[in-house]
Scaffold this active site. Structure first.
Site, PDB file in Angstrom:
ATOM      1  N   ASP A 169      -8.173  -3.849 -11.959  1.00 50.55           N
ATOM      2  CA  ASP A 169      -7.310  -4.696 -11.144  1.00 50.55           C
ATOM      3  C   ASP A 169      -6.185  -3.787 -10.651  1.00 50.55           C
ATOM      4  OD1 ASP A 169      -6.054  -6.703  -9.785  1.00 50.55           O
ATOM      5  OD2 ASP A 169      -6.015  -8.131 -11.434  1.00 50.55           O
TER       6      ASP A 169
HETATM    7  C1  BGC Z   1      -4.985  -9.424  -8.279  1.00 58.35           C
HETATM    8  C2  BGC Z   1      -6.438  -9.302  -7.879  1.00 58.35           C
HETATM    9  C3  BGC Z   1      -6.530  -8.829  -6.457  1.00 58.35           C
HETATM   10  C4  BGC Z   1      -5.804  -7.494  -6.345  1.00 58.35           C
HETATM   11  C5  BGC Z   1      -5.825  -6.906  -4.937  1.00 58.35           C
HETATM   12  C6  BGC Z   1      -4.224  -8.137  -8.009  1.00 58.35           C
HETATM   13  O1  BGC Z   1      -2.857  -8.327  -8.221  1.00 58.35           O
HETATM   14  O2  BGC Z   1      -4.893  -9.745  -9.655  1.00 58.35           O
HETATM   15  O3  BGC Z   1      -7.083 -10.531  -8.035  1.00 58.35           O
HETATM   16  O4  BGC Z   1      -7.863  -8.724  -6.066  1.00 58.35           O
HETATM   17  O5  BGC Z   1      -4.445  -7.685  -6.700  1.00 58.35           O
HETATM   18  O6  BGC Z   1      -5.009  -7.630  -4.090  1.00 58.35           O
END
Ligand code: BGC
Length: 695
Positions: free
Chosen positions: A234
């Site tokens: 993530d």
């Molecule tokens: C979120 C993800 C997301 C990623 C990219 C993160 O903060 O938890 O779900 O895909 O950011 O935006």
């Protein structure tokens, strides 16, 4: 005609220098992987988000980024209420269409975390409190997206069920709860739909950050389930790049400045070897290859934005969930001459929650416009917004209430629209209450007092506590967050153009205090907010949201209906519930057993006056289990459409897993001998037919 690059991965691994390989293990920027021009290795472009494409056009520090517009589909909590795998697959395929048009290779979704607690700020992004339902719909979504040559990123793996402290909280989950509740949706999707990537969660799981949790990422995901894609972090979830590589995480996202140096140093000091690096680079090259080989599939896609918007409308139609319909107040009768509509949400609906999932909608329909359209010349529609636009702080002011009360008094029927907002249901924050704002609750009560013929339409991404006003109004329509086409769908349901068929995919408790992770004490105030290891005077650490370091999943397997049904607790709306404008009759249950599997058949008939859809749900109940088990668990469902008087036979196969539990003695799934009841119902608390088999 797209150009497919022919790639020989083994050869590339010998041609890449060690520096080039290490550089590939982090992003090249926020949204793409590192290309190697010298060897014609292109970069792979990834983008959010689950319920529609969120492609960033321009980052704007201090403000929301500018995004390319795309079709905003219903959020996952709404999709789950359809209980329709086919629609989920179509929705996935339609989102992939937007990805193709916008040159995105991998969609960062679906998110299939379990709804442990209704406070979680991202519940609108997740499917259900039930792993079986989430697993089936998630499989369909991934199949839909990938059928068009666009990859998915199954997220957030694993145990990410709260936003409070999400970057450092340790989800302490016992093995049975992990295997039976928090992992099965991921397991099913990985095994059946083969997502191209899996995104690890921010939190720690049982003491180790998910990004460096080898047991999770290697032993379980790859060895047990046979995952053949890559693990992506993530955004910013990697704390120690060397440890994460050892745990088998291939790609760190987004670009991280220190990543290269730390990996190179570890390589030079022999803490990692070229084999470790090649393992990850090979995974990334396989992803590049999949993207390049998908070019022909993408070329075949010819649907338009309008086609995709129509898919979003169909999903919204089936997501709208009718929770109460006293005196058959709905559909709106032809006898109504004057209809009063209240609430800003009727003219400016909330169509999604906030954060990385936020889509810039290509089109957004307002329920009020479609109500006016369907009312035509026969019904006079009057409208009062009643409250102002919500601000950043979510403070809401009721406006001109006396005039609104007058309108309600003079009308034959009132429709009151209320909503949560993208400021209440939002990534990075949990809600601190599951009730509507007090001003809205009061407004409902005041308007209902002058006209009891009231229907409340709720726009929310997750369950809310409605007990303050639920019993006082005649009708309640839960419209969830329906995306851009939702305004039209809600109006269609209100006027009976669409017969509602949504069913809850999460239980509505009477109040927050009744929920399984609640401790009966003011959990927030008892948290270790200053992070010094103490919980405040006389306090003990709370289950949710934990003490700032650990969140104890003390309720184990007992989340959602598994908790309420096992402990026979009253709820406001049970799991799997939703009304229709017609009625269904269940009969002739037949169970054909074959060792540890069974085929369930029954007949279902539409005995009402209009066409409708019913979701037949199959629950399994071990009669006298040897180990602690939930009272019953969902193990099958089918959605059927029936004309008036039509009857169909439905068939559901129950595999061995439907009867199993995860044995802590064998560290494996096990079916105990004994009797099992097969419960066929229209909700978890409305069982129509029961049969029994012996294993
Ligand atoms: C979120 C993800 C997301 C990623 C990219 C993160 O903060 O938890 O779900 O895909 O950011 O935006």
């Amino acid at each position: 005609m797209a150009l497919t690059v022919v790639m020989n991965i083994d050869r590339l691994l010998t041609q890449l220098t060690i520096d080039e390989k290490i550089a590939m293990l982090t992003g090249s920027d926020t949204w793409s992987t590192v290309p190697v021009k010298r060897l014609s290795i292109p970069s792979v472009v990834v983008s959010d988000g689950p319920h529609g494409l969120r492609k960033v056009k321009e980052e704007r520090p201090g403000q929301d980024a500018l995004q390319y517009p795309a079709v905003c589909f219903p959020t996952y909590s709404a999709l789950a209420a359809t209980w329709n795998d086919e629609l989920a697959q179509q929705m996935g395929a339609a989102i992939a269409g937007d990805c193709i048009d916008n040159k995105v290779d991998v969609l960062l979704g679906p998110g299939v975390n379990m709804k442990r607690n209704p406070l979680c700020g991202r519940n609108f992004e997740y499917l259900s409190e039930d792993p079986y339902l989430a697993g089936r719909l998630g499989t369909a979504l991934v199949n839909g997206v990938q059928s068009r040559g666009i990859g998915t990123s199954l997220k957030h793996f694993a145990g990410n069920s709260q936003e409070v402290d999400r970057f450092w909280v340790n989800s302490e989950i016992d093995e049975r709860a992990l295997r039976e509740i928090y992992l099965p949706a991921f397991e099913k999707i990985v095994k059946e739909a083969k997502p191209w990537t899996v995104m690890c969660a921010y939190n720690l799981l049982n003491g180790v950050h998910c990004s460096q949790n080898r047991r999770l990422l290697f032993n379980i995901l790859r060895k047990e389930w046979g995952f053949d894609g890559i693990v992506v972090s993530d955004w910013g979830a990697v704390h120690d790049r060397v440890e994460s590589l050892k745990a088998s995480l291939e790609l760190e996202m987004p670009y991280c400045k220190t990543s290269f140096e730390s990996l190179k140093k570890a390589y030079e000091e022999d803490r990692i070897n070229e084999y470790d690096i090649d393992f990850a680079v090979e995974g990334i090259l396989r992803l590049v290859k999949k993207v390049s080989e998908a070019a022909d599939l993408r070329d075949k896609v010819k649907d338009t934005t309008d086609d995709r918007y129509n898919v979003s409308k169909q999903v919204a139609d089936e997501a709208v969930t009718l929770l109460k319909n006293e005196d058959e107040i709905l559909p709106i009768s032809k006898k109504i001459k004057k209809l009063a509509v209240f609430g800003l949400a009727a003219a400016d609906p909330t169509i999604q929650g906030g954060g990385s999932a936020g889509v810039t909608p290509i089109r957004k329909s307002a329920p009020l416009d479609y109500i006016r359209k369907l009312a035509g010349d026969d019904i006079e529609v009057v409208y009062a917004p009643c409250y102002n636009q919500m601000t950043l702080t979510s403070i809401l002011e009721i406006q001109n209430l006396p005039a609104a009360l007058n309108l309600a008094y003079e009308a034959d029927m009132s429709l009151i629209f209320v909503s949560d907002t993208i400021r209440t249901e939002l990534e990075g924050f949990d809600r601190n209450s599951i009730r509507l704002q007090p001003e809205l609750e009061k407004m409902i009560l005041q308007l209902t007092a002058v006209n009891p013929n009231t229907v409340v339409v709720v726009q929310a991404g997750s369950v809310i506590d409605m007990s303050e006003w639920f019993y006082k109004v005649k009708g309640v329509v839960y419209s969830w967050y329906l995306g851009g086409a939702g305004g039209e769908s809600v109006a269609d349901v209100l006027f009976g153009k669409v017969n509602p068929s949504g069913k809850t995919a999460e239980t509505f408790p009477l109040c927050l205090e009744d929920t399984p992770a609640f401790d009966g004490i003011d959990s927030i105030s008892l948290c270790d907010t200053d992070n010094d290891g103490s919980f405040g005077q006389g306090a003990y650490p709370c289950a949710y949201p934990g003490n700032g370091k650990v969140s104890w999943y003390r309720e184990g397997m007992f989340i959602g209906y598994r908790f309420y049904d096992t402990w026979k607790k009253e709820v406001l709306i049970p799991f799997g519930f939703g009304l229709s404008y017609t009625q269904f009759e269940y009969s002739k249950l037949k169970i054909v057993q074959d060792e540890n599997t069974a085929r369930v058949e029954c007949k279902i008939k539409n005995t009402g006056k209009c066409k409708g859809r019913e979701t037949v749900q199959i629950y399994v109940r071990p009669v006298q289990p040897y180990v602690l088990r939930p009272e019953k668990e969902l193990k099958g469902y089918v959605k059927v459409e029936l004309e008036p008087n039509e009857q169909k036979t439905i068939k559901v196969e129950l595999d061995e897993r439907a009867f199993s539990y995860y044995s802590m003695n064998d560290f494996d799934w096990k079916v105990d001998k004994g009797y099992y009841e097969i419960l066929v119902g229209s909700s978890s608390r409305d069982i129509k037919l029961t049969g029994k088999i012996k294993m």
